[in-house]
Design an enzyme around this catalytic site. Structure first.
Site, mmCIF file in Angstrom:
data_model
loop_
_atom_site.group_PDB
_atom_site.id
_atom_site.type_symbol
_atom_site.label_atom_id
_atom_site.label_comp_id
_atom_site.label_asym_id
_atom_site.label_seq_id
_atom_site.Cartn_x
_atom_site.Cartn_y
_atom_site.Cartn_z
ATOM 1 N N THR A 1 0.816 -1.201 0.000
ATOM 2 C CA THR A 1 0.000 0.000 0.000
ATOM 3 C C THR A 1 0.856 1.260 0.000
ATOM 4 O OG1 THR A 1 -1.721 -1.153 1.208
ATOM 5 C CG2 THR A 1 -1.674 1.228 1.434
ATOM 6 N N ILE B 1 -12.452 -6.039 0.869
ATOM 7 C CA ILE B 1 -12.145 -4.636 1.125
ATOM 8 C C ILE B 1 -10.984 -4.560 2.113
ATOM 9 C CG2 ILE B 1 -13.041 -2.430 1.960
ATOM 10 C CD1 ILE B 1 -14.429 -3.404 -0.567
ATOM 11 N N THR C 1 -0.444 1.029 6.960
ATOM 12 C CA THR C 1 -0.137 0.009 5.961
ATOM 13 C C THR C 1 0.261 -1.280 6.663
ATOM 14 O OG1 THR C 1 1.305 -0.543 4.093
ATOM 15 C CG2 THR C 1 2.269 0.820 5.817
ATOM 16 N N GLY C 2 0.082 -2.396 5.963
ATOM 17 C CA GLY C 2 0.445 -3.688 6.533
ATOM 18 C C GLY C 2 -0.684 -4.682 6.408
#
Length: 314
Positions: free
Chosen positions: A179, A208, A229-230
């Site tokens: 991301t 999602i 992120t992650g």
């Protein structure tokens, strides 16, 4: 990292990033981070709004096939790219988000149009694609988003055991890149955040991620702007981005202290990273994964580009 003026940070994903990465790939990714950072710095110096700045930087990262957003998005189980994005203005708390995009070249710009041109916050799948056509945004054939690297990653995941596939599904970029996001504050304290992703390799069609969810992957208010992120599921469960703002608001912590608390106490180890800036120009880039592609700059001259922990400023 505190500044008396503007500040900006960006990320290209957090996850299991091996230090054995080939030097040429590391140099390529660090150059991409520096290039995107400089674009943001130039925009801030030109007094562009923080919303414009974060959108511009994320568009740049979306256009780079080495990151999991826009061109180069990780592929779902059916081999398609399903992209998502979110943008948020800290002053007004206006926001826009999109999911399930398959032809929109720059998802972050469509999320900005959702914010600016509709009474809604979130559009997905066919409705989001129809809105994109209505607004005349640039669309491309699905093949634009597919890289050989991501085809290979998908094949590898699908050929693996169920245990390995489950682990790959929860990783960010499978040890490469994930991301993308950007947060910025100008010298007047105006904050904005933006995040964009292709999801994760071999995800179920229609899944999602945290990135487009306000308060999970993306959040901004008058205190801070955050992009996470992650592992998307871990980020969603902990509403990571909003949690940073809440800890600042209710505990009176600095953005750095708040980020360290959330990453250290609210999410499992090896799952999450985030970038954040405060209204006073403090920057933090905090993660509990083995690495996070990241860069930041402040008006007083501090810059950092890094991948693994404890890397010094440029």
């Amino acid at each position: 990292m505190t500044s008396t003026g503007w500040a900006i940070a960006l990320h290209g994903g957090a996850g299991d990033i091996p230090r054995s990465m080939p030097p040429e790939r590391r140099q390529l990714l660090e150059a991409a981070l520096r290039h995107s950072l400089q674009i943001g710095v130039n925009a801030l110096k030109a007094n562009q709004s923080t919303l414009d700045v974060v959108e511009l930087v994320v568009r740049t990262l979306e256009d780079n096939p080495n990151f999991n957003a826009g061109k180069g998005s990780d592929l779902a189980s059916n081999g398609s790219a399903e992209m998502e994005a979110c943008i948020m203005d800290g002053n007004t708390m206006k926001c826009g988000a999109v999911s399930g995009l398959t032809t929109v070249k720059n998802p972050i710009s469509l999320s900005r149009l959702v914010m600016d041109k509709t009474p809604h916050i979130y559009l997905g799948f066919n409705g989001a694609e129809a809105f994109a056509r209505e607004q005349g945004v640039e669309t491309v054939d699905q093949s634009y988003f597919v890289t050989q690297e991501n085809i290979d990653k998908l094949k590898q995941a699908q050929a693996s055991t169920q245990e390995v596939k489950a682990e790959a599904l929860l990783s960010s970029g499978n040890g490469t890149t994930g991301t993308v996001g950007c947060v910025a504050v100008d010298s007047y304290g105006n904050l904005a955040a933006a995040t964009s992703t292709g999801g994760c390799t071999n995800k179920m069609v229609g899944r999602i991620s945290a990135s487009p969810l306000v308060g999970a992957g993306t959040y901004a208010n008058n205190l801070c702007a955050v992009s996470a992120t992650g592992n998307g599921e871990a980020i969603m469960r902990a509403t990571v981005a909003r949690e940073v703002g809440a800890v600042m608001e209710y505990k009176g912590l600095s953005v750095k202290e708040a980020a360290e608390y959330v990453i250290g106490e609210r999410v499992p180890n090896l799952t999450t990273g985030l970038i954040a800036v405060s209204a006073t120009g403090q920057v933090t880039m905090t993660f509990n994964t083995t690495g996070m592609f990241r860069a930041c700059a402040t008006q007083d001259g501090y810059t950092q580009v890094g991948i693994w922990p404890n890397e010094l400023s440029d």
